[in-house]
Design a protein around this motif. Structure first.
Motif, PDB file in Angstrom:
ATOM      1  N   ALA A   5       4.363  -4.844 -12.414  1.00 41.49           N
ATOM      2  CA  ALA A   5       3.789  -3.649 -13.029  1.00 41.49           C
ATOM      3  C   ALA A   5       3.976  -3.702 -14.533  1.00 41.49           C
ATOM      4  O   ALA A   5       5.036  -4.100 -15.028  1.00 41.49           O
ATOM      5  CB  ALA A   5       4.433  -2.391 -12.457  1.00 41.49           C
ATOM      6  N   VAL A  33      -0.835  -2.589 -11.866  1.00 44.19           N
ATOM      7  CA  VAL A  33      -0.024  -3.380 -10.959  1.00 44.19           C
ATOM      8  C   VAL A  33      -0.818  -4.609 -10.538  1.00 44.19           C
ATOM      9  O   VAL A  33      -1.991  -4.488 -10.134  1.00 44.19           O
ATOM     10  CB  VAL A  33       0.383  -2.575  -9.719  1.00 44.19           C
ATOM     11  CG1 VAL A  33       1.126  -3.472  -8.715  1.00 44.19           C
ATOM     12  CG2 VAL A  33       1.275  -1.400 -10.102  1.00 44.19           C
ATOM     13  N   LEU A  92       9.480   0.922  -8.873  1.00 47.33           N
ATOM     14  CA  LEU A  92       8.544   0.289  -7.947  1.00 47.33           C
ATOM     15  C   LEU A  92       9.319  -0.231  -6.743  1.00 47.33           C
ATOM     16  O   LEU A  92      10.392  -0.820  -6.890  1.00 47.33           O
ATOM     17  CB  LEU A  92       7.825  -0.875  -8.646  1.00 47.33           C
ATOM     18  CG  LEU A  92       6.549  -1.437  -8.002  1.00 47.33           C
ATOM     19  CD1 LEU A  92       5.453  -0.384  -7.986  1.00 47.33           C
ATOM     20  CD2 LEU A  92       6.084  -2.678  -8.763  1.00 47.33           C
TER      21      LEU A  92
END
Length: 782
Positions: free
Chosen positions: A36, A41, A67
């Protein structure tokens, strides 16, 4: 075991090209890597021919702060920030995102999808919004169930993974907010969640809880917003005011370091309560909790500000599974994953801690880093640590400890710190590397579902081979852990002859040295009745080995059935060299007498047996029962010496077996079987020597329960011989008068017995003795 590798153990490394500078990243199961950067992403393939090639890319609704990926449910979850607001979102069906501009569906958590819209969710990626009243700080996905745990200030929120069934062919992934865990006075920096186990970490504290289903002692979960107890609130406010007053006077209040395990962790001072927000009472997944661990570290008091040198990082819960189990034909009994053990890891900048938290909570290892660490990742075999200048790799014992929990007797060397075991550099490196290879193979065998049948057989063979090599190494050690030679050789499947064939028998400087590890293995193997007979050559090497290393054991090892093939002349030569001043001379005498029988030298045998009194000879047989009785293939076998004593000294033989029984060297049934085999009688026939043994037991005054059984055996035998007019096969060792004089259990002979005997013209001496013994024994029993 803690050991630092100079080089990382990876087979290769790949450079992943990214369009933007990576800010956050996480693994995507076995085949993907997520990176990311800002509001974007990228997913990369990490398996197959498309190694490190881009798979897809998609834009997030905000800048990614945290994440995480869940293999259960195959979803990605992110904490995002946009316009100074923080959001929690899950990205589902991301594999269907073909191009960056492909359509994306967005829906709220728990929103029911109508059938007309189901096709859109099936064929494209969709985003699930999960609104929270508090700012999400950290996230963790359960690797088994896929449930999502979110950390907020003073609370944790649990979202249970579920599926909306649209039709028979399609179900939609969804979440339900099911539980809130309130924890007072803690701001979670990192959290971890796995099958009900919850780990929470702040800058200086770590707390581990276990959520459990079902009621506990009537305890119920709160269903309404929690209200703080007024007294507790006033107390906390008072303490806070006192601390503030002290700090205003240039004082800093620091709590002491603290470690609490198990139930004691309830004394941590952290108030924990559960609030159910989802399912009904009867369907609740978790209704109460159990404290497992609390650990608090002290800050650096030299600074008013919390230094980065004391902040915790890299909290992780690592589950160890076993998938199926191997059968003899290499097939799996089951493919279901079974949680064997769970480990918790967290780290300070210069030291890491590894705990086992299933069944019992214990500190397994402490890892000292040579440099300041930035981040650490735990795997079943290794601990990878990113330091200020290097990537360090430590070996760990997670898979090995899980294997020990599964089978404590499978590998007894897992309970050891290898870094402090070895005294010489020569053996340390070799044994360390072999140990690591051994544990890696053992870990691979635990998850049999990932292996082909041919690979399983190869791994089993490699496991046995590694055990053999480790046995070789430990057999050459003269340290406190040299006894590990025995379990490793046992696991290798090698026979004693094969182990001896691996030994180096060369002599240096005219002296042969045998280390404790090899002596320990051979000594125990010779005591275990392995039904393995060594060759004459190997038997001679074994007796030479013990004569040099442990001469006191020479008489014992010569009595082992495995040494049957040794040349009697060789055995006698070593026995004559022994200095009997330091240990039992009677044992040497009896061993010489047994060897003399094998040589056929009866004169030497008689001279040895006459050199000690009968009482001392009995003591010698108690020291080494194998002089009389041995076991082969599970059967009791009389020795050649026992057969000879049966003919020449039956009284000594009976007294010796009685001594073995009284010293718990042989059981009652075993003794009966011994005499029947000695006299070559079947189970239905009772030899006179066994009757002599029973009578000797009566004289020895055994417990009452045994006495009743003995009286029954004896009276049955007397009656049978009297009714059949069957004389004993050998001369009885005791007459009825002897029994009356030596044992209080026998009564006097009634006068009518004498009349009956004198009137019977056909009665012989044996008949009259049996009748007399029957009368006095019946008299006592009645």
């Amino acid at each position: 075991m803690v050991q630092l590798y100079n080089l990382h153990p990876f087979g290769s490394q790949q450079v992943v090209p990214c369009k933007l500078e990576p800010e956050r990243f996480c693994g995507g199961g076995r085949d993907a890597l997520f990176v990311a950067a800002g509001c974007k992403v990228e997913a990369f393939a990490v398996a197959g021919q498309e190694l490190c090639q881009p798979r897809c890319a998609f834009s997030t609704l905000g800048r990614v702060l945290r994440l995480a990926y869940s293999e259960a449910g195959d979803y990605l979850v992110a904490i995002e920030e946009k316009n100074k607001a923080t959001f929690l979102r899950a990205y589902v069906n991301w594999r269907s995102k073909r191009t960056e501009n492909s359509r994306v569906c967005i829906r709220m958590i728990g929103h029911n999808v109508e059938g007309a819209f189901s096709k859109a969710f099936r064929d494209q990626m969709y985003i699930i919004e999960m609104p929270l009243s508090e700012v999400p700080l950290c996230i963790s996905c359960c690797p088994v169930k896929g449930d999502l745990l979110v950390g907020c200030t003073n609370k944790l929120v649990l979202f249970s993974l579920k599926y909306q069934i649209i039709n028979e062919e399609f179900s939609l992934l969804d979440f339900e907010r099911s539980l809130i865990i309130h924890i007072d006075n803690i701001t979670p920096v990192e959290i971890a969640f796995c099958v009900g186990y919850v780990a929470v970490m702040s800058d200086l504290e770590v707390l581990i809880l276990k959520l459990e289903p079902g009621p506990k002692n009537g305890e119920r979960v709160h269903h309404n917003p929690r209200k703080t107890n007024n007294r507790m609130r006033r107390t906390e406010e008072g303490i806070s005011n006192e601390i503030s007053q002290l700090e205003s006077d240039d004082f800093v209040i620091c709590q002491k370091p603290l470690e609490l395990l198990g139930e004691k962790s309830e004394q941590s001072g952290l108030s924990v309560t559960l609030e159910s927000t989802g399912l009904a009472d009867e369907k609740r997944k978790y209704s109460h909790f159990q404290h497992l661990l609390y650990r608090r570290f002290a800050p650096d008091i030299s600074s008013y500000v919390l230094s980065d040198d004391i902040k915790l990082h890299s909290l992780q819960l690592l589950p160890i599974y076993q998938t199926g189990s191997l059968t003899s034909d290499g097939k799996n009994l089951s493919q279901e994953k079974e949680l064997l053990s769970l480990f918790c890891f967290f780290s300070l900048p210069h030291v890491g801690y590894l705990y086992m938290v299933v069944k019992s909570v214990e500190l397994m290892s402490v890892y000292q880093y040579p440099e300041k660490s930035q981040q650490a990742v735990l795997t079943p075999q290794f601990l990878h640590v990113i330091t200020s200048n290097n990537l360090q790799c430590f070996t760990v014992r997670c898979s090995a400890a899980a294997a020990r929990e599964e089978d404590p007797y499978m590998d007894t060397t897992l309970k050891i710190d290898y870094s402090n075991t070895y005294k010489t550099v020569k053996t340390q490196s070799c044994i360390h590397l072999l140990s690591e290879a051994h544990l890696l193979v053992r870990a691979a065998l635990m998850d049999a579902s990932q292996l082909e049948p041919g690979e399983k057989a190869e791994l089993l063979e490699a496991f046995k081979e590694s055990c053999g090599h480790l046995g070789d190494c430990y057999s050459r050690l003269d340290s406190q852990h040299s006894h590990l030679t025995l379990p490793y050789y046992k696991m290798s499947g090698l026979s004693m002859a094969e182990v001896l064939a691996r030994m180096d028998w060369t002599v240096e400087d005219g002296l042969q040295k045998y280390e404790r590890g090899l002596i320990f293995y051979i000594n125990h193997s010779l005591y275990e009745n392995l039904d393995e007979e060594l060759s004459e050559e190997l038997a001679a090497k074994v007796v030479q080995m013990f004569y040099v290393a442990e001469p006191k054991q020479v008489p014992h090892i010569l009595c082992s059935p495995s040494m049957k093939n040794i040349n009697p002349l060789t055995a006698m030569s070593y026995l004559r060299k022994l200095d009997t001043s330091g240990f039992s001379s009677i044992l040497v005498t009896l061993t010489k007498a047994a060897v003399a029988l094998k040589m056929g030298d009866l004169d030497m045998h008689r001279n040895e047996m006459k050199s000690h009194s009968e009482m001392k000879l009995v003591c010698g047989f108690i020291l080494e029962p194998r002089l009389l009785i041995q076991q082969r293939k599970g059967q009791i076998v009389p020795t050649e010496l026992a057969l000879h004593l049966k003919e020449t000294q039956p009284g000594l033989l009976v007294a010796s077996v009685l001594g073995l029984q009284k010293n718990n060297k042989i059981g009652i049934e075993e003794a009966d079987s011994f005499f029947k085999m000695l006299c070559a009688k079947d189970e239905d026939t009772t030899p006179q020597l066994l009757v002599d043994f029973w009578e000797a037991q009566l004289v020895a005054c055994l417990p009452d329960v045994v006495l009743q059984e003995l009286f029954f055996k004896l009276t049955s035998q007397y009656i049978w011989r009297l009714s059949k007019r069957q004389p004993p096969d050998t001369t009885p060792l005791r007459t009825s008068e002897d029994l009356i004089n030596a044992c209080s259990h026998y009564g006097l002979i009634y006068p009518w017995v004498h009349i009956l005997i004198s009137s019977d013209s056909l009665a012989d001496k044996n008949y009259t003795e049996d009748l007399s013994k029957l009368q006095v024994s019946k008299n006592t029993s009645l």
